[in-house]
Write a protein that holds these residues in place. Structure first.
Motif, PDB file in Angstrom:
ATOM      1  N   LYS A   1      51.689  38.472  34.633  1.00 14.28           N
ATOM      2  CA  LYS A   1      51.180  37.090  34.547  1.00 14.28           C
ATOM      3  C   LYS A   1      52.312  36.108  34.808  1.00 14.28           C
ATOM      4  O   LYS A   1      53.420  36.310  34.317  1.00 14.28           O
ATOM      5  CB  LYS A   1      50.624  36.818  33.146  1.00 14.28           C
TER       6      LYS A   1
ATOM      7  N   SER B   1      46.661  46.707  27.798  1.00 12.13           N
ATOM      8  CA  SER B   1      46.995  46.120  29.095  1.00 12.13           C
ATOM      9  C   SER B   1      47.838  44.864  28.907  1.00 12.13           C
ATOM     10  O   SER B   1      48.774  44.604  29.652  1.00 12.13           O
ATOM     11  CB  SER B   1      45.730  45.729  29.861  1.00 12.13           C
ATOM     12  N   THR B   2      47.484  44.073  27.888  1.00 17.07           N
ATOM     13  CA  THR B   2      48.198  42.813  27.657  1.00 17.07           C
ATOM     14  C   THR B   2      49.687  43.080  27.402  1.00 17.07           C
ATOM     15  O   THR B   2      50.555  42.439  28.011  1.00 17.07           O
ATOM     16  CB  THR B   2      47.568  42.053  26.468  1.00 17.07           C
TER      17      THR B   2
ATOM     18  N   ALA C   1      39.319  47.542  39.685  1.00 17.16           N
ATOM     19  CA  ALA C   1      40.099  46.832  40.701  1.00 17.16           C
ATOM     20  C   ALA C   1      40.586  47.802  41.772  1.00 17.16           C
ATOM     21  O   ALA C   1      41.058  48.896  41.464  1.00 17.16           O
ATOM     22  CB  ALA C   1      41.277  46.135  40.040  1.00 17.16           C
TER      23      ALA C   1
ATOM     24  N   GLN D   1      51.452  44.564  30.580  1.00 17.99           N
ATOM     25  CA  GLN D   1      51.702  43.580  31.638  1.00 17.99           C
ATOM     26  C   GLN D   1      52.979  42.783  31.414  1.00 17.99           C
ATOM     27  O   GLN D   1      53.645  42.380  32.354  1.00 17.99           O
ATOM     28  CB  GLN D   1      50.538  42.599  31.728  1.00 17.99           C
TER      29      GLN D   1
ATOM     30  N   ARG E   1      46.886  32.780  31.231  1.00 16.19           N
ATOM     31  CA  ARG E   1      46.579  34.032  31.929  1.00 16.19           C
ATOM     32  C   ARG E   1      46.427  33.791  33.438  1.00 16.19           C
ATOM     33  O   ARG E   1      45.419  34.138  34.046  1.00 16.19           O
ATOM     34  CB  ARG E   1      45.314  34.677  31.376  1.00 16.19           C
TER      35      ARG E   1
ATOM     36  N   ASN F   1      43.446  52.880  35.871  1.00 22.78           N
ATOM     37  CA  ASN F   1      43.935  51.656  35.219  1.00 22.78           C
ATOM     38  C   ASN F   1      44.887  51.998  34.084  1.00 22.78           C
ATOM     39  O   ASN F   1      45.618  52.970  34.182  1.00 22.78           O
ATOM     40  CB  ASN F   1      42.751  50.820  34.725  1.00 22.78           C
TER      41      ASN F   1
ATOM     42  N   ARG G   1      36.660  38.447  36.823  1.00 16.34           N
ATOM     43  CA  ARG G   1      36.059  39.126  37.983  1.00 16.34           C
ATOM     44  C   ARG G   1      34.692  39.702  37.659  1.00 16.34           C
ATOM     45  O   ARG G   1      33.987  40.158  38.561  1.00 16.34           O
ATOM     46  CB  ARG G   1      36.994  40.251  38.470  1.00 16.34           C
TER      47      ARG G   1
ATOM     48  N   ARG H   1      41.244  37.966  19.343  1.00 16.00           N
ATOM     49  CA  ARG H   1      41.076  37.323  20.660  1.00 16.00           C
ATOM     50  C   ARG H   1      39.695  36.704  20.806  1.00 16.00           C
ATOM     51  O   ARG H   1      39.523  35.699  21.486  1.00 16.00           O
ATOM     52  CB  ARG H   1      41.232  38.381  21.745  1.00 16.00           C
TER      53      ARG H   1
ATOM     54  N   SER I   1      37.577  45.104  27.992  1.00 18.37           N
ATOM     55  CA  SER I   1      37.869  43.680  27.814  1.00 18.37           C
ATOM     56  C   SER I   1      37.252  42.877  28.957  1.00 18.37           C
ATOM     57  O   SER I   1      36.846  41.734  28.756  1.00 18.37           O
ATOM     58  CB  SER I   1      39.363  43.411  27.677  1.00 18.37           C
TER      59      SER I   1
ATOM     60  N   LYS J   1      45.142  45.617  42.211  1.00 18.38           N
ATOM     61  CA  LYS J   1      45.205  45.391  40.766  1.00 18.38           C
ATOM     62  C   LYS J   1      45.868  44.082  40.353  1.00 18.38           C
ATOM     63  O   LYS J   1      46.743  43.562  41.053  1.00 18.38           O
ATOM     64  CB  LYS J   1      46.005  46.521  40.108  1.00 18.38           C
ATOM     65  N   TYR J   2      45.476  43.642  39.189  1.00 25.32           N
ATOM     66  CA  TYR J   2      46.100  42.509  38.489  1.00 25.32           C
ATOM     67  C   TYR J   2      47.116  43.116  37.529  1.00 25.32           C
ATOM     68  O   TYR J   2      46.739  43.874  36.632  1.00 25.32           O
ATOM     69  CB  TYR J   2      44.984  41.758  37.770  1.00 25.32           C
TER      70      TYR J   2
ATOM     71  N   SER K   1      40.639  37.230  28.858  1.00 25.54           N
ATOM     72  CA  SER K   1      41.181  38.481  29.406  1.00 25.54           C
ATOM     73  C   SER K   1      41.094  38.332  30.914  1.00 25.54           C
ATOM     74  O   SER K   1      40.006  38.094  31.451  1.00 25.54           O
ATOM     75  CB  SER K   1      40.354  39.675  28.939  1.00 25.54           C
ATOM     76  N   GLY K   2      42.230  38.447  31.588  1.00 24.43           N
ATOM     77  CA  GLY K   2      42.277  38.155  33.015  1.00 24.43           C
ATOM     78  C   GLY K   2      41.180  38.842  33.804  1.00 24.43           C
ATOM     79  O   GLY K   2      40.411  38.195  34.532  1.00 24.43           O
ATOM     80  N   SER K   3      41.080  40.153  33.647  1.00 27.26           N
ATOM     81  CA  SER K   3      40.132  40.895  34.485  1.00 27.26           C
ATOM     82  C   SER K   3      38.678  40.484  34.235  1.00 27.26           C
ATOM     83  O   SER K   3      37.805  40.735  35.072  1.00 27.26           O
ATOM     84  CB  SER K   3      40.311  42.397  34.287  1.00 27.26           C
TER      85      SER K   3
HETATM   86  C1  DP6 Z   1      45.334  47.741  35.058  1.00 32.08           C
HETATM   87  O1  DP6 Z   1      42.598  42.067  32.173  1.00 32.08           O
HETATM   88  O2  DP6 Z   1      42.991  43.872  30.468  1.00 32.08           O
HETATM   89  O3  DP6 Z   1      43.078  47.137  34.613  1.00 32.08           O
HETATM   90  O4  DP6 Z   1      44.554  39.585  30.841  1.00 32.08           O
HETATM   91  O5  DP6 Z   1      46.006  40.773  29.228  1.00 32.08           O
HETATM   92  O6  DP6 Z   1      43.522  40.944  29.010  1.00 32.08           O
HETATM   93  P1  DP6 Z   1      44.687  40.795  29.946  1.00 32.08           P
HETATM   94  O7  DP6 Z   1      44.740  42.107  30.838  1.00 32.08           O
HETATM   95  P2  DP6 Z   1      43.555  42.951  31.491  1.00 32.08           P
HETATM   96  O8  DP6 Z   1      44.390  43.809  32.564  1.00 32.08           O
HETATM   97  C2  DP6 Z   1      43.774  44.674  33.485  1.00 32.08           C
HETATM   98  C3  DP6 Z   1      44.801  45.528  34.110  1.00 32.08           C
HETATM   99  C4  DP6 Z   1      44.306  46.616  35.054  1.00 32.08           C
HETATM  100  C5  DP6 Z   1      44.222  46.112  36.486  1.00 32.08           C
HETATM  101  C6  DP6 Z   1      43.009  45.304  36.883  1.00 32.08           C
HETATM  102  O9  DP6 Z   1      41.919  45.462  36.289  1.00 32.08           O
HETATM  103  O10 DP6 Z   1      43.147  44.528  37.832  1.00 32.08           O
END
Ligand code: DP6
Length: 325
Positions: free
Chosen positions: A19, A188-189, A12, A192, A25, A278, A141, A69, A104, A15-16, A136-138
């Motif tokens: 939540k 990461s979970t 990214a 966050q 998510r 990350n 993408r 998961r 993930s 970044k994400y 998993s959010g990322s």
């Molecule tokens: C810092 O997608 O691993 O890489 O949704 O809880 O599985 P979950 O989290 P995840 O978080 C990625 C966080 C990051 C930033 C990004 O990739 O955008």
């Protein structure tokens, strides 16, 4: 039925982190990323009445427990497809997992595409991205091709990723400097969930839409220095949030910091390279194809760098013919 898929990891640039809905998510903010061709997962899924339970093997090791998961995601897919057969899942990553290289993202994107097809679902890219997001959010993408935007949305149906440009749009290289293969201490979970405790998190959210607008503008113009400056500032901001969360999250090691400082020094000598990091200790060095050899030559001289992985832009998750079992 049995199906297999291959999916890239992604890095990214915006970044994400955080939540607004843990269960679905739904992210606090949108994000921008690039799929990576040399960090990937291949997964085969078979739903079959002959299985008495779900069997999950990742890189040759069995995953167990109801809380997994992977199993939760299989449940989601079974529900959607209206089936109840248990599944066998075999997954292989070409890189170490849980060290901050976004296993993930590739893992759950590959699982989503393979499992959906194996369950008899024929989903669109958007539907696959929505489904992947919930595991998993990322990973949402890693479904579309190349340079990607995850539209934050306010509901499950409006939170998914789209391709901004195909992989061949821009000759960007992500040189990953692995400084340690140790697994990260905080996932990461979990990390966050602490984002909101940082006094700077609200400020970050207030400015993030403008950041996304700017990075998209620099991408459209292929203005690499402006793009690079912004992605580096964003990585530092992400880590400022992590450092100031309660409890604080420090993912950097001395090796990480050393490379961050070197990248800044190299830039002063005219080398156009920028870093992003990350949830882990490894550093992604972002440059253009024409600068790759210079960056590699510099990195190879640093003895704290254990391994180097070179990535070009990649297409998103795809079904593949070859099964892993
Ligand atoms: C810092 O997608 O691993 O890489 O949704 O809880 O599985 P979950 O989290 P995840 O978080 C990625 C966080 C990051 C930033 C990004 O990739 O955008």
């Amino acid at each position: 039925m049995k199906a297999s898929a291959k999916a890239p990891s992604n890095i990214a640039f915006i970044k994400y982190w955080g939540k607004k809905n843990e269960v679905l998510r739904l992210p606090e903010n949108g994000s921008i990323s690039l799929n990576l061709d040399n960090l990937w997962t291949k997964t085969t899924v078979e739903f079959n009445p002959k299985y008495s339970k779900d069997f999950v093997t990742i890189n040759g090791e069995a995953e167990t427990g109801e809380e997994s998961r992977v199993i939760k995601h299989l449940e989601r897919i079974r529900k959607l497809a209206g089936i109840n057969h248990k599944a066998k899942v075999v997954s292989y990553n070409n890189f170490p997992i849980a060290t901050g290289l976004s296993s993930s993202a590739s893992g759950f994107a590959a699982l989503t595409v393979a499992a959906a097809w194996a369950a008899g679902l024929n989903l669109s890219e958007k539907e696959l991205s929505i489904l992947a997001r919930q595991s998993s959010g990322s990973s949402c993408r890693s479904i579309p091709d190349g340079f990607v935007q995850w539209l934050a949305g306010n509901t499950s149906q409006t939170s998914y990723a789209v391709s901004l440009y195909p992989p061949d749009y821009w000759d960007i290289v992500d040189v990953v400097a692995i400084v340690s293969e140790g697994k990260k201490e905080v996932s990461s979970t979990s990390g966050q969930q602490m984002a909101i405790s940082s006094p700077f998190f609200k400020l970050r959210l207030a400015k993030i839409k403008e950041k996304i607008r700017l990075i998209k503008k620099f991408m459209a113009k292929k203005d690499f220095p402006a793009f690079g400056e912004l992605l580096e500032v964003e990585a530092l901001e992400l880590h400022a949030i992590m450092l100031t969360s309660t409890p604080s999250l420090i993912y950097w090691t001395p090796g990480t910091l050393m490379i961050m400082k070197l990248v800044k020094k190299w830039r002063q000598s005219g080398i156009e390279v920028y870093f992003t990091i990350n949830t882990g200790q490894d550093v992604h060095l972002i440059c253009q194809g024409k600068t790759k050899a210079t960056v590699l030559a510099k990195l190879k001289k640093i003895n704290t760098v254990k391994k180097i992985i070179i990535n070009k832009p990649a297409q998103g998750a795809r079904l593949v013919q070859k099964h892993l079992f």
